[in-house]
Design a protein around this motif. Structure first.
Motif, PDB file in Angstrom:
ATOM      1  N   UNK A  85       0.861  -1.178   0.000  1.00 24.51           N
ATOM      2  CA  UNK A  85       0.000   0.000   0.000  1.00 24.51           C
ATOM      3  C   UNK A  85       0.899   1.229   0.000  1.00 24.51           C
ATOM      4  N   UNK A  86       0.516   2.228  -0.770  1.00 24.74           N
ATOM      5  CA  UNK A  86       1.278   3.477  -0.793  1.00 24.74           C
ATOM      6  C   UNK A  86       0.337   4.636  -0.486  1.00 24.74           C
ATOM      7  N   UNK A  87       0.718   5.465   0.472  1.00 23.29           N
ATOM      8  CA  UNK A  87      -0.070   6.665   0.747  1.00 23.29           C
ATOM      9  C   UNK A  87       0.481   7.736  -0.188  1.00 23.29           C
ATOM     10  N   UNK A  88      -0.325   8.208  -1.106  1.00 26.57           N
ATOM     11  CA  UNK A  88       0.198   9.119  -2.123  1.00 26.57           C
ATOM     12  C   UNK A  88      -0.088  10.575  -1.789  1.00 26.57           C
ATOM     13  N   UNK A  89      -0.942  10.823  -0.805  1.00 21.65           N
ATOM     14  CA  UNK A  89      -1.215  12.208  -0.460  1.00 21.65           C
ATOM     15  C   UNK A  89      -2.271  12.291   0.609  1.00 21.65           C
ATOM     16  N   UNK A  90      -2.525  13.509   1.080  1.00 21.34           N
ATOM     17  CA  UNK A  90      -3.560  13.684   2.087  1.00 21.34           C
ATOM     18  C   UNK A  90      -4.188  15.044   1.915  1.00 21.34           C
ATOM     19  N   UNK A  91      -5.401  15.135   2.354  1.00 22.66           N
ATOM     20  CA  UNK A  91      -6.113  16.404   2.309  1.00 22.66           C
ATOM     21  C   UNK A  91      -6.789  16.629   3.641  1.00 22.66           C
ATOM     22  N   UNK A  92      -6.995  17.891   3.970  1.00 22.34           N
ATOM     23  CA  UNK A  92      -7.812  18.228   5.131  1.00 22.34           C
ATOM     24  C   UNK A  92      -9.126  18.761   4.586  1.00 22.34           C
ATOM     25  N   UNK A 129     -13.060  20.313   5.360  1.00 18.90           N
ATOM     26  CA  UNK A 129     -13.938  20.909   6.371  1.00 18.90           C
ATOM     27  C   UNK A 129     -15.223  20.074   6.451  1.00 18.90           C
ATOM     28  N   UNK A 130     -16.130  20.384   7.387  1.00 17.91           N
ATOM     29  CA  UNK A 130     -17.325  19.546   7.562  1.00 17.91           C
ATOM     30  C   UNK A 130     -18.196  19.456   6.312  1.00 17.91           C
ATOM     31  N   UNK A 131     -18.009  20.391   5.362  1.00 20.31           N
ATOM     32  CA  UNK A 131     -18.796  20.315   4.134  1.00 20.31           C
ATOM     33  C   UNK A 131     -18.061  19.529   3.056  1.00 20.31           C
ATOM     34  N   UNK A 132     -16.931  18.957   3.391  1.00 16.74           N
ATOM     35  CA  UNK A 132     -16.202  18.144   2.433  1.00 16.74           C
ATOM     36  C   UNK A 132     -15.320  18.932   1.490  1.00 16.74           C
ATOM     37  N   UNK A 133     -15.091  20.231   1.817  1.00 13.16           N
ATOM     38  CA  UNK A 133     -14.234  21.034   0.946  1.00 13.16           C
ATOM     39  C   UNK A 133     -12.801  21.020   1.475  1.00 13.16           C
ATOM     40  N   UNK A 134     -11.828  20.949   0.578  1.00 21.48           N
ATOM     41  CA  UNK A 134     -10.429  20.955   1.040  1.00 21.48           C
ATOM     42  C   UNK A 134     -10.116  22.260   1.766  1.00 21.48           C
ATOM     43  N   UNK A 135      -9.348  22.172   2.844  1.00 23.14           N
ATOM     44  CA  UNK A 135      -8.996  23.363   3.624  1.00 23.14           C
ATOM     45  C   UNK A 135      -7.550  23.252   4.088  1.00 23.14           C
ATOM     46  N   UNK A 136      -6.912  24.409   4.283  1.00 18.61           N
ATOM     47  CA  UNK A 136      -5.563  24.422   4.848  1.00 18.61           C
ATOM     48  C   UNK A 136      -5.627  24.722   6.330  1.00 18.61           C
ATOM     49  N   UNK A 137      -6.742  25.399   6.683  1.00 14.90           N
ATOM     50  CA  UNK A 137      -6.870  25.831   8.066  1.00 14.90           C
ATOM     51  C   UNK A 137      -8.139  25.269   8.665  1.00 14.90           C
ATOM     52  N   UNK A 138      -8.044  24.932   9.920  1.00 12.20           N
ATOM     53  CA  UNK A 138      -9.207  24.402  10.617  1.00 12.20           C
ATOM     54  C   UNK A 138      -9.463  25.316  11.798  1.00 12.20           C
ATOM     55  N   UNK A 139     -10.707  25.831  11.928  1.00 15.28           N
ATOM     56  CA  UNK A 139     -10.983  26.673  13.099  1.00 15.28           C
ATOM     57  C   UNK A 139     -10.861  25.841  14.374  1.00 15.28           C
ATOM     58  N   UNK A 140     -10.389  26.506  15.396  1.00 18.33           N
ATOM     59  CA  UNK A 140     -10.188  25.854  16.690  1.00 18.33           C
ATOM     60  C   UNK A 140     -11.481  25.194  17.175  1.00 18.33           C
ATOM     61  N   UNK A 141     -11.385  23.982  17.613  1.00 21.06           N
ATOM     62  CA  UNK A 141     -12.492  23.203  18.189  1.00 21.06           C
ATOM     63  C   UNK A 141     -13.581  22.831  17.193  1.00 21.06           C
ATOM     64  N   UNK A 142     -13.265  22.896  15.895  1.00 26.41           N
ATOM     65  CA  UNK A 142     -14.239  22.493  14.886  1.00 26.41           C
ATOM     66  C   UNK A 142     -13.843  21.128  14.328  1.00 26.41           C
ATOM     67  N   UNK A 143     -14.824  20.345  13.890  1.00 22.26           N
ATOM     68  CA  UNK A 143     -14.491  19.039  13.322  1.00 22.26           C
ATOM     69  C   UNK A 143     -13.792  19.177  11.976  1.00 22.26           C
ATOM     70  N   UNK A 144     -13.043  18.179  11.607  1.00 21.93           N
ATOM     71  CA  UNK A 144     -12.426  18.156  10.282  1.00 21.93           C
ATOM     72  C   UNK A 144     -12.141  16.711   9.901  1.00 21.93           C
ATOM     73  N   UNK A 145     -11.806  16.518   8.636  1.00 20.05           N
ATOM     74  CA  UNK A 145     -11.550  15.168   8.143  1.00 20.05           C
ATOM     75  C   UNK A 145     -10.167  15.110   7.510  1.00 20.05           C
ATOM     76  N   UNK A 146      -9.440  14.059   7.819  1.00 18.92           N
ATOM     77  CA  UNK A 146      -8.182  13.814   7.132  1.00 18.92           C
ATOM     78  C   UNK A 146      -8.471  12.773   6.055  1.00 18.92           C
ATOM     79  N   UNK A 147      -8.238  13.134   4.807  1.00 16.74           N
ATOM     80  CA  UNK A 147      -8.485  12.178   3.719  1.00 16.74           C
ATOM     81  C   UNK A 147      -7.144  11.724   3.152  1.00 16.74           C
ATOM     82  N   UNK A 148      -6.888  10.431   3.269  1.00 19.24           N
ATOM     83  CA  UNK A 148      -5.655   9.877   2.725  1.00 19.24           C
ATOM     84  C   UNK A 148      -5.928   9.257   1.362  1.00 19.24           C
ATOM     85  N   UNK A 149      -5.047   9.536   0.395  1.00 16.56           N
ATOM     86  CA  UNK A 149      -5.133   8.853  -0.896  1.00 16.56           C
ATOM     87  C   UNK A 149      -4.187   7.670  -0.842  1.00 16.56           C
ATOM     88  N   UNK A 150      -4.742   6.501  -1.130  1.00 16.95           N
ATOM     89  CA  UNK A 150      -3.957   5.278  -0.985  1.00 16.95           C
ATOM     90  C   UNK A 150      -3.976   4.511  -2.296  1.00 16.95           C
TER      91      UNK A 150
END
Lengths: 266, 414
Positions: B266-273, B275-296
């Motif tokens: 398995x190779x991890x080729x990248x990752x994205x953060x 936001x709760x709406x599924x849009x890529x983000x560089x910044x996450x507001x403090x105490x807000x949920x977020x998702x780490x998406x790994x491309x494998x």
């Protein structure tokens, strides 16, 4: 570096420099002897070897010696000369070898060439002891004039060496050429100084020009007071002192100006 | 200078080398600094430091931190501008400068003491304390040549911490010795701070800045980028470093130089953060949920591997980790050859504002490492809302807690 250069601060800097001077001397002298087989003998060997070479040379070329046994004639001049040349040679790289310290602390930077000169005094003391032994062997009486003249001449040679040394150290920190050139200059200088021949063999009309070399008056004075028992000529010494002061004034100015930037370039 | 100011720099410029300095000396301001921007180590520094302040100096390599300290120490003069220092100043920089290999530890202490401005008498009085602090034992009377590098570093440090001065300039000197010795050094430094010395502290360890500095100064390419409280400046520093890294990346054509280890089914080729709406983000507001998406990318079929995602700081301190498998409820499915996404949604995140990195690894069910990648993705938790106190907390996490307080003679009221 403070704007308010008060007297107490100045005094503290002086005491500090003196402590550092002591520590540098201890380091240089003890480390040198710990790391060499012959240790202190090197200080004596250098003038002795030159004396042997000069004596052999005299077997081929005729060199006058004012009717003094040539061995002691040349050795008595080699002692102050070797001191001078060592002092200058130790000064040259003194800034470079202490680069780490200079880059760290603001210090009285003259302490490094000064320590180099004082280190050479230790060598002088040993080769001088051998000279005293030789004088006893040749039954040369010790003149009372020597009591003041030897320290004075040593001081003058130190001052001159400090002056030349500061100049070499300052310039050499930026470009090394002058440090590389110094051995050649000293070789030339020894022949322009009455070490292997007496001052009396210099033609009278060149004498004043010749005596502009402060080492000429110092070496001749040193030999005369010890071997002949005559006090050094005041005219010769005065001229030597005047030239030495000029050298010091010039080189100290250069050193002061350049020393601020040592840390930038070493 | 005003009463409480001990260091004052006015329009200080510094350019190294003799010729520029002499040119400046004899014909001031020939050629404006703007016309040759690259050569100045410091440009137009204006700085005031108050008595008793502990100021961290941070910035990337070549930002001018050490130059600033050298100018304050008086080792090198400023090319332009004025420097005023009130009081004795001691640079804790390159503590072993001047150390002689052939002298013993004890002899070197006198030498270092003299260099650092102690008199022989002062050094002699401090000798037992220095000997004890340095923990050199029998090596104390041995030539320094025989020392390990750690022992040598301890020697210089032991002398330096005993020098008393109104102002201390510290340049990254805590990386000496083992952990126990470092802690001892820190305790000693905190003692010095309590004595009321003014301290300028250069370091790349943000945790040290956080720990001992009242405020910090961010230097960038010779100029002061920002000054403020430590947490705020540390955040700016990480932002600056991230920008620089991003620019490096652009220069390299956008290719991420990821380092993979493991057997590689398995190779991890990248990752994205996201936001709760599924849009890529560089910044996450403090105490807000977020998702780490790994491309494998699966090279071969792999049955239910264990995945671990580690959140670390940019200086490689692991601060939190989540994982699947090994007795946990979640099991990943079988990865058939092809490209996959793995989403890891964090719904309550107490990480304090700052810059963090995503690292990830796959292990086979029976143990062997398949894939490990560090620094797949960098992201930032940004302050949100008006709660300044939480935004400027030291550490990595916000802990929920309850407080109770009572006089010892009474019962708990609430």
């Amino acid at each position: 570096m403070s704007d308010t250069g008060d007297f107490r601060g100045e005094f503290r800097d002086m005491v500090r420099s003196f402590t550092l001077l002591q520590a540098l001397l201890y380091r240089d002298i003890s480390a040198r002897y710990k790391k060499s087989l012959l240790g202190p003998a090197w200080a004596i060997l250098q003038p002795l070897v030159l004396m042997v070479i000069f004596s052999m040379l005299r077997g081929i070329v005729k060199i006058p010696s004012d009717n003094i046994p040539y061995v002691i004639f040349s050795y008595s001049a080699l002692v102050p000369w070797t001191f001078f040349s060592n002092a200058v040679n130790y000064c040259g790289p003194s800034i470079l070898t202490n680069a780490a310290i200079l880059k760290k602390m603001a210090l009285w930077r003259e302490v490094f060439p000064l320590a180099a000169v004082v280190t050479a005094v230790f060598d002088f003391v040993m080769s001088f002891a051998v000279l005293v032994g030789m004088m006893a062997w040749f039954r040369i009486p010790f003149s009372a004039h020597a009591l003041w003249a030897v320290p004075l001449l040593l001081f003058m040679a130190s001052a001159l060496a400090f002056g030349i040394g500061m100049f070499v150290a300052a310039l050499g920190s930026f470009k090394r050429d002058i440090i590389f050139a110094m051995p050649f200059i000293m070789q030339f200088w020894i022949f322009a100084t009455p070490v292997m021949y007496p001052l009396s063999s210099v033609p009278a009309r060149w004498r004043v020009l010749y005596l502009l070399n402060p080492m000429a008056g110092i070496v001749e004075g040193f030999r005369n007071v010890l071997i002949k028992g005559t006090p050094p000529g005041m005219g010769q010494l005065g001229l030597a002192a005047a030239v030495t002061l000029c050298v010091l004034a010039l080189s100290w100015t250069v050193f002061r100006l350049l020393s601020q930037y040592f840390a930038d370039v070493i | 200078m005003q009463g409480n100011t001990v260091i004052q720099l006015e329009n200080v410029w510094k350019r190294y080398g003799l010729l520029p300095a002499l040119r400046e000396k004899f014909s001031p301001r020939a050629g404006s600094p703007e016309s040759d921007p690259g050569k100045w180590a410091l440009r137009d520094i204006n700085l005031e430091v108050k008595r008793g302040e502990t100021l961290g100096l941070i910035g990337r390599n070549g930002a001018g931190k050490s130059t600033l300290l050298k100018i304050l120490a008086g080792v090198t003069p400023p090319t332009r501008g004025r420097v005023k220092v009130d009081g004795t100043i001691f640079p804790m920089i390159e503590l072993n400068a001047g150390l002689n290999m052939d002298l013993t530890g004890r002899e070197n202490i006198f030498l270092l003491g003299a260099i650092m401005g102690l008199s022989r008498q002062e050094t002699r009085l401090l000798l037992p304390a220095i000997e004890e602090f340095s923990e050199l034992g029998g090596f104390f009377h041995q030539p320094v040549r025989k020392y390990s590098s750690g022992m040598m570093a301890r020697l210089g440090f032991s002398v330096a911490v005993n020098v008393k001065a109104d102002i201390l300039l510290i340049d990254e000197v805590f990386a000496v010795g083992d952990v126990a010795f470092q802690q001892k050094c820190f305790r000693k430094m905190e003692e010095v701070i309590r004595r009321g010395s003014t301290i300028l502290f250069v370091t790349h360890s943000m945790r040290n800045v956080e720990r001992i500095c009242d405020g910090a100064l961010l230097l960038d390419r010779g100029g002061i980028a920002e000054r403020g409280n430590s947490m705020q400046i540390i955040a700016s520093y990480f932002r600056l470093s991230a920008d620089a890294a991003a620019q490096e990346l652009l220069k390299a054509g956008g290719a991420v130089p990821m380092i993979h280890t493991g057997s590689g089914e398995l190779r991890i080729t990248g990752a994205q953060i996201l936001d709760p709406h599924g849009r890529p983000a560089k910044q996450v507001p403090y105490r807000q949920p977020f998702t780490v998406r790994l491309s494998v990318r699966a090279e071969k079929a792999v049955m239910s591997p264990h995945l671990m995602v580690i959140i670390s700081t940019p200086d490689l301190i692991n601060v939190a980790a989540v994982s699947t498998g090994r007795g946990r409820l979640v099991e990943l499915p079988e990865f058939t050859p092809g490209n996959w996404f793995v989403d890891c949604t964090v719904d309550s995140c107490n990480l304090l504002p700052g810059v963090y990195m995503v690292n990830a690894s796959f292990d086979a069910k029976d143990g062997p490492k398949i894939e490990t990648v560090r620094h797949v993705k960098q992201f930032q938790i940004v302050p949100e809302g008006a709660n300044q106190q939480e935004n400027n907390m030291p550490g990595f996490f916000w802990l929920n807690c309850e407080w109770a307080c009572r006089n010892r003679s009474e019962q708990i009221v609430a």
